[in-house]
Design a protein around this motif. Structure first.
Motif, mmCIF file in Angstrom:
data_model
loop_
_atom_site.group_PDB
_atom_site.id
_atom_site.type_symbol
_atom_site.label_atom_id
_atom_site.label_comp_id
_atom_site.label_asym_id
_atom_site.label_seq_id
_atom_site.Cartn_x
_atom_site.Cartn_y
_atom_site.Cartn_z
ATOM 1 N N LYS A 116 10.330 3.510 -4.556
ATOM 2 C CA LYS A 116 11.261 3.335 -3.428
ATOM 3 C C LYS A 116 10.479 2.807 -2.197
ATOM 4 O O LYS A 116 10.525 2.159 -1.488
ATOM 5 C CB LYS A 116 12.228 4.633 -3.007
ATOM 6 C CG LYS A 116 12.548 4.604 -1.709
ATOM 7 C CD LYS A 116 14.262 4.428 -1.845
ATOM 8 C CE LYS A 116 14.922 4.508 -0.188
ATOM 9 N NZ LYS A 116 14.402 3.541 0.585
ATOM 10 N N LEU A 117 9.173 3.755 -1.835
ATOM 11 C CA LEU A 117 8.250 3.395 -0.981
ATOM 12 C C LEU A 117 7.774 2.074 -1.078
ATOM 13 O O LEU A 117 7.819 1.303 -0.008
ATOM 14 C CB LEU A 117 7.264 4.421 -0.717
ATOM 15 C CG LEU A 117 6.117 3.870 0.170
ATOM 16 C CD1 LEU A 117 6.348 4.308 1.516
ATOM 17 C CD2 LEU A 117 4.935 5.193 0.070
ATOM 18 N N SER A 160 -8.379 0.839 -8.321
ATOM 19 C CA SER A 160 -8.201 2.104 -9.211
ATOM 20 C C SER A 160 -7.595 3.215 -8.273
ATOM 21 O O SER A 160 -7.120 3.948 -8.893
ATOM 22 C CB SER A 160 -9.267 2.518 -9.922
ATOM 23 O OG SER A 160 -10.385 2.801 -8.932
ATOM 24 N N LYS A 161 -7.916 3.322 -7.177
ATOM 25 C CA LYS A 161 -7.406 4.406 -6.123
ATOM 26 C C LYS A 161 -6.076 4.102 -5.425
ATOM 27 O O LYS A 161 -5.722 4.893 -4.976
ATOM 28 C CB LYS A 161 -8.421 5.018 -5.150
ATOM 29 C CG LYS A 161 -8.806 3.678 -4.167
ATOM 30 C CD LYS A 161 -10.081 4.153 -3.627
ATOM 31 C CE LYS A 161 -10.414 2.771 -2.627
ATOM 32 N NZ LYS A 161 -11.390 2.921 -1.809
ATOM 33 N N TYR A 162 -5.511 3.027 -6.032
ATOM 34 C CA TYR A 162 -4.225 2.662 -5.197
ATOM 35 C C TYR A 162 -3.039 3.858 -5.220
ATOM 36 O O TYR A 162 -2.801 4.265 -4.446
ATOM 37 C CB TYR A 162 -3.565 1.526 -5.975
ATOM 38 C CG TYR A 162 -2.088 1.139 -5.329
ATOM 39 C CD1 TYR A 162 -1.910 0.734 -4.084
ATOM 40 C CD2 TYR A 162 -1.064 1.501 -6.101
ATOM 41 C CE1 TYR A 162 -0.699 0.493 -3.926
ATOM 42 C CE2 TYR A 162 0.215 1.335 -5.669
ATOM 43 C CZ TYR A 162 0.511 0.731 -4.620
ATOM 44 O OH TYR A 162 1.414 0.466 -4.076
ATOM 45 N N ALA A 168 -0.692 9.517 -0.844
ATOM 46 C CA ALA A 168 -0.950 10.060 0.249
ATOM 47 C C ALA A 168 -0.380 9.523 1.446
ATOM 48 O O ALA A 168 0.189 10.136 2.627
ATOM 49 C CB ALA A 168 -2.643 9.893 0.698
ATOM 50 N N PHE A 169 0.041 8.387 1.424
ATOM 51 C CA PHE A 169 0.621 7.448 2.675
ATOM 52 C C PHE A 169 2.068 7.945 2.551
ATOM 53 O O PHE A 169 2.647 8.052 3.685
ATOM 54 C CB PHE A 169 0.591 5.858 2.502
ATOM 55 C CG PHE A 169 1.500 5.145 3.302
ATOM 56 C CD1 PHE A 169 0.941 5.057 4.659
ATOM 57 C CD2 PHE A 169 2.729 4.585 3.186
ATOM 58 C CE1 PHE A 169 1.635 4.479 5.537
ATOM 59 C CE2 PHE A 169 3.092 3.812 4.333
ATOM 60 C CZ PHE A 169 2.570 3.493 5.333
ATOM 61 N N ALA A 170 2.741 8.079 1.598
ATOM 62 C CA ALA A 170 4.240 8.683 1.278
ATOM 63 C C ALA A 170 4.383 10.004 1.737
ATOM 64 O O ALA A 170 5.095 10.369 2.595
ATOM 65 C CB ALA A 170 4.525 8.485 0.038
ATOM 66 N N GLY A 171 3.120 10.836 1.615
ATOM 67 C CA GLY A 171 3.017 12.165 2.245
ATOM 68 C C GLY A 171 3.121 12.105 3.710
ATOM 69 O O GLY A 171 3.503 12.961 4.358
#
Length: 179
Positions: A116-117, A160-162, A168-171
């Motif tokens: 959704k994000l 790889s860290k996506y 983290a952005f969603a949080g």
């Protein structure tokens, strides 16, 4: 570009080939690529949907080989595939709806996944799930702008860290919304 529409459950591989012949004969247009959206709503035998969908895919691949054209066929995911996508994971070839032979018939299989994000941010992840002539398995992150009719604006190989960055952005967004 020529767009031809058919009523649901009307298009067959033979009708598509006839339409290609018509365009070539009447208008002198021979396509380099044909896109079918989507395989599941083509004419299928209601007594055996699964095998009928697979047979249509084989017939379309045969048409593409005879005419030396690229054939792009869209197909939906199974319920399990939708659950996987909703959980933020990647849809893969095992999540194809209906007939598993669709994957075996295809030369290239791409899957599209988005949370959704990601949808809200205009992002989509494409997994090169199968490539007959080379190694697949890589993921591409694409930006989109559906309101302007742009399926892909930019595309980059996914770092790889996506997933960690996305989560983290969603949080962070959730924290800001909670204030």
């Amino acid at each position: 570009i020529v767009v031809v529409g058919y009523a649901m459950n009307e298009l067959t591989p033979a009708k598509l080939e006839a339409a290609i012949d018509h365009e070539a004969t009447v208008h002198g247009f021979v396509p380099d690529m044909v896109m079918v959206d989507y395989l599941g709503i083509m004419k299928n035998d209601i007594r055996d949907i699964r095998n009928s969908v697979g047979q249509n895919a084989k017939d379309l691949r045969g048409l593409a080989q005879r005419r030396n054209i690229a054939m792009v066929i869209a197909q939906q995911v199974s319920r399990e595939g939708k659950k996987v996508e909703d959980a933020g994971q990647l849809v893969d070839v095992q999540h194809a709806a209906e007939d598993w032979s669709l994957i075996g018939t295809s030369d290239v299989a791409l899957t599209l996944s988005r949370t959704k994000l990601e949808t809200d941010l205009g992002l989509i992840r494409l997994l090169t799930a199968k490539v007959r002539s080379e190694a697949g398995g890589y993921i591409t992150l694409c930006t989109q702008d559906y309101p302007r009719g742009q399926f892909v604006l930019e595309a980059h190989r996914l770092p790889s860290k996506y997933k960690d960055l996305r989560d983290a952005f969603a949080g962070k967004l959730e924290g800001e919304r909670g204030r």
